[in-house]
Scaffold this active site. Structure first.
Site, PDB file in Angstrom:
ATOM      1  N   THR A 103       0.869  -1.177   0.000  1.00 20.73           N
ATOM      2  CA  THR A 103       0.000   0.000   0.000  1.00 20.73           C
ATOM      3  C   THR A 103       0.902   1.222   0.000  1.00 20.73           C
ATOM      4  O   THR A 103       1.616   1.460   0.980  1.00 20.73           O
ATOM      5  CB  THR A 103      -0.895   0.038   1.256  1.00 20.73           C
TER       6      THR A 103
ATOM      7  N   LYS B  15      -1.804   5.509   8.449  1.00 19.40           N
ATOM      8  CA  LYS B  15      -0.990   5.485   7.226  1.00 19.40           C
ATOM      9  C   LYS B  15      -1.886   5.716   5.999  1.00 19.40           C
ATOM     10  O   LYS B  15      -1.581   6.545   5.141  1.00 19.40           O
ATOM     11  CB  LYS B  15      -0.273   4.132   7.104  1.00 19.40           C
TER      12      LYS B  15
ATOM     13  N   LYS C 289      -7.866   1.781  -3.067  1.00 16.93           N
ATOM     14  CA  LYS C 289      -7.574   1.383  -1.681  1.00 16.93           C
ATOM     15  C   LYS C 289      -7.694   2.577  -0.724  1.00 16.93           C
ATOM     16  O   LYS C 289      -8.337   2.481   0.322  1.00 16.93           O
ATOM     17  CB  LYS C 289      -6.163   0.779  -1.635  1.00 16.93           C
TER      18      LYS C 289
HETATM   19  P1  NAD Z   1       5.763  -5.701   7.552  1.00 17.62           P
HETATM   20  O1  NAD Z   1       6.512  -4.547   8.114  1.00 17.62           O
HETATM   21  O2  NAD Z   1       5.354  -6.819   8.440  1.00 17.62           O
HETATM   22  O3  NAD Z   1       6.585  -6.343   6.317  1.00 17.62           O
HETATM   23  C1  NAD Z   1       7.346  -5.596   5.403  1.00 17.62           C
HETATM   24  C2  NAD Z   1       8.578  -6.425   5.090  1.00 17.62           C
HETATM   25  O4  NAD Z   1       9.331  -5.766   4.073  1.00 17.62           O
HETATM   26  C3  NAD Z   1       9.527  -6.597   6.289  1.00 17.62           C
HETATM   27  O5  NAD Z   1       9.744  -7.971   6.524  1.00 17.62           O
HETATM   28  C4  NAD Z   1      10.803  -5.867   5.868  1.00 17.62           C
HETATM   29  O6  NAD Z   1      11.979  -6.480   6.360  1.00 17.62           O
HETATM   30  C5  NAD Z   1      10.706  -5.970   4.350  1.00 17.62           C
HETATM   31  N1  NAD Z   1      11.503  -4.983   3.650  1.00 17.62           N
HETATM   32  C6  NAD Z   1      11.581  -3.659   3.855  1.00 17.62           C
HETATM   33  N2  NAD Z   1      12.429  -3.088   2.976  1.00 17.62           N
HETATM   34  C7  NAD Z   1      12.903  -4.088   2.191  1.00 17.62           C
HETATM   35  C8  NAD Z   1      13.820  -4.152   1.102  1.00 17.62           C
HETATM   36  N3  NAD Z   1      14.428  -3.058   0.657  1.00 17.62           N
HETATM   37  N4  NAD Z   1      14.067  -5.350   0.556  1.00 17.62           N
HETATM   38  C9  NAD Z   1      13.472  -6.474   1.017  1.00 17.62           C
HETATM   39  N5  NAD Z   1      12.592  -6.481   2.046  1.00 17.62           N
HETATM   40  C10 NAD Z   1      12.315  -5.302   2.628  1.00 17.62           C
HETATM   41  O7  NAD Z   1       4.482  -5.052   6.841  1.00 17.62           O
HETATM   42  P2  NAD Z   1       3.118  -5.816   6.406  1.00 17.62           P
HETATM   43  O8  NAD Z   1       2.140  -5.731   7.519  1.00 17.62           O
HETATM   44  O9  NAD Z   1       3.471  -7.124   5.792  1.00 17.62           O
HETATM   45  O10 NAD Z   1       2.593  -4.803   5.271  1.00 17.62           O
HETATM   46  C11 NAD Z   1       3.170  -4.765   3.971  1.00 17.62           C
HETATM   47  C12 NAD Z   1       2.331  -3.833   3.125  1.00 17.62           C
HETATM   48  O11 NAD Z   1       0.968  -4.301   3.112  1.00 17.62           O
HETATM   49  C13 NAD Z   1       2.284  -2.390   3.653  1.00 17.62           C
HETATM   50  O12 NAD Z   1       2.350  -1.520   2.559  1.00 17.62           O
HETATM   51  C14 NAD Z   1       0.942  -2.328   4.375  1.00 17.62           C
HETATM   52  O13 NAD Z   1       0.409  -1.026   4.403  1.00 17.62           O
HETATM   53  C15 NAD Z   1       0.108  -3.262   3.509  1.00 17.62           C
HETATM   54  N6  NAD Z   1      -1.056  -3.851   4.197  1.00 17.62           N
HETATM   55  C16 NAD Z   1      -0.923  -4.391   5.446  1.00 17.62           C
HETATM   56  C17 NAD Z   1      -2.030  -4.957   6.061  1.00 17.62           C
HETATM   57  C18 NAD Z   1      -1.919  -5.549   7.441  1.00 17.62           C
HETATM   58  O14 NAD Z   1      -2.967  -5.819   8.064  1.00 17.62           O
HETATM   59  N7  NAD Z   1      -0.717  -5.826   7.948  1.00 17.62           N
HETATM   60  C19 NAD Z   1      -3.271  -4.969   5.409  1.00 17.62           C
HETATM   61  C20 NAD Z   1      -3.370  -4.446   4.120  1.00 17.62           C
HETATM   62  C21 NAD Z   1      -2.249  -3.890   3.517  1.00 17.62           C
END
Ligand code: NAD
Length: 293
Positions: free
Chosen positions: A94, A244, A169
């Protein structure tokens, strides 16, 4: 079976990658966190030492990263210079609409088809493979991506050209943030007026006040037994995530000169809630702040 590179194996990406493995795809996984990569390997993915290495032989690249700056960096530095010719690029993070369109344009210039495909449904939906995908990009890219996305989600909606997945979204989540505050204010006022919460629910859920925040996610305990209000506002969808998305909506509104006063107000209130130590609480817990608690 497709060769898929999966970059970003956090709370969402981890279970999404696991579902692609379950569907017999060959998944090569990379994350900056070694523990996240090991977890993916435990689910049957192959380990890559870098994002560049992960994408080298992939037919499909999926990214699930925190924010626009991470997506720009990973695509500019790793994916676009190293991905195999003809690879389909799918960003599920997102992020802001501008970054999505910027990266989409760079991908097109480099000869790749790319879609933005943010999700709703949370970690539960990612694990169960029941996410909703909102997709921006060309018809052909959407058609190619759909069978892959169907292994991770249930509803796949083509929202239009590049960036429109992100637009769908943040517009949806702005409605959600505003409606949760409106419903919370209704219950608070009812309490002060001596009106029982269940009675308000019985009336509003069958009247013109009806909405998802009321009927599926009621912010007071009782009327909807599955809502986080019944478990001390344990998330769910965290207040930090809601903030966010509301800030992304405000950024987009400012960029196109759209007037969204309720969205701006919701962003301010969630900012207050998050910064008073409630970032990890469910977003419906904002009712307690509005109630003066
Ligand atoms: P998270 O922080 O758990 O996971 C993100 C991952 O990306 C981490 O493991 C981090 O180490 C990795 N990362 C960061 N920079 C990186 C790079 N340069 N190379 C490789 N890996 C890298 O976040 P999440 O909860 O999994 O959310 C991910 C996305 O999904 C976000 O944009 C969030 O807004 C969206 N989202 C989350 C939810 C939710 O409920 N968690 C729901 C809908 C959408």
């Amino acid at each position: 079976m497709a060769k898929i590179a999966f970059i970003g194996l956090g709370n969402m990406g981890g279970p999404m990658a696991a579902n692609l493995v379950k569907a017999q795809h060959q998944v090569t996984a990379f994350d900056l966190s070694a523990a996240a990569v090991e977890a993916a390997v435990g689910h049957g993915a192959r380990k890559a030492g870098s994002a560049a290495e992960a994408v080298k032989e992939a037919e499909v690249v999926v990214t699930m990263l925190p924010a626009g700056k991470h997506v720009r960096e990973v695509y500019e530095k790793d994916v676009l210079p190293n991905a195999a010719k003809g690879a389909l690029l799918i960003d599920c993070s997102t992020i802001d609409v501008d970054s999505a369109r910027h990266v989409g344009a760079l991908a097109e210039k480099a000869g790749f088809e790319m879609i933005d495909a943010p999700v709703s449904g949370g970690v539960g939906g990612a694990t169960a493979g029941t996410l909703t995908f909102m997709v921006g990009g060309g018809d052909q890219a959407f058609a190619k991506a759909k069978p892959i996305l169907e292994k991770m989600g249930r509803n796949i909606v083509h929202a239009g050209a590049s960036g429109n997945g992100q637009a769908a979204k943040i517009c949806n989540n702005m409605i959600l943030g505003v409606s949760m505050i409106a419903v919370s204010e209704g219950f608070m006022l009812a309490k002060r007026l001596g009106l029982d919460a269940q009675k308000l629910f019985d009336v509003a859920s069958t009247s013109s006040g009806q909405c998802w925040s009321l009927t599926n996610y009621c912010p007071v305990p009782g009327p909807v037994p599955t809502s986080p209000a019944n478990r001390d506002y344990q998330a769910g969808f965290t207040a930090a995530m809601m903030l966010k998305d509301l800030l992304l909506a405000q950024q987009a509104a400012n960029a196109v000169g759209a007037s969204t006063p309720m969205g701006a107000g919701a962003a301010q209130l969630f900012n207050l809630f998050v910064n008073s130590g409630h970032a990890a609480k469910d977003f419906s817990g904002i009712i307690r702040m509005l109630d003066g608690k």
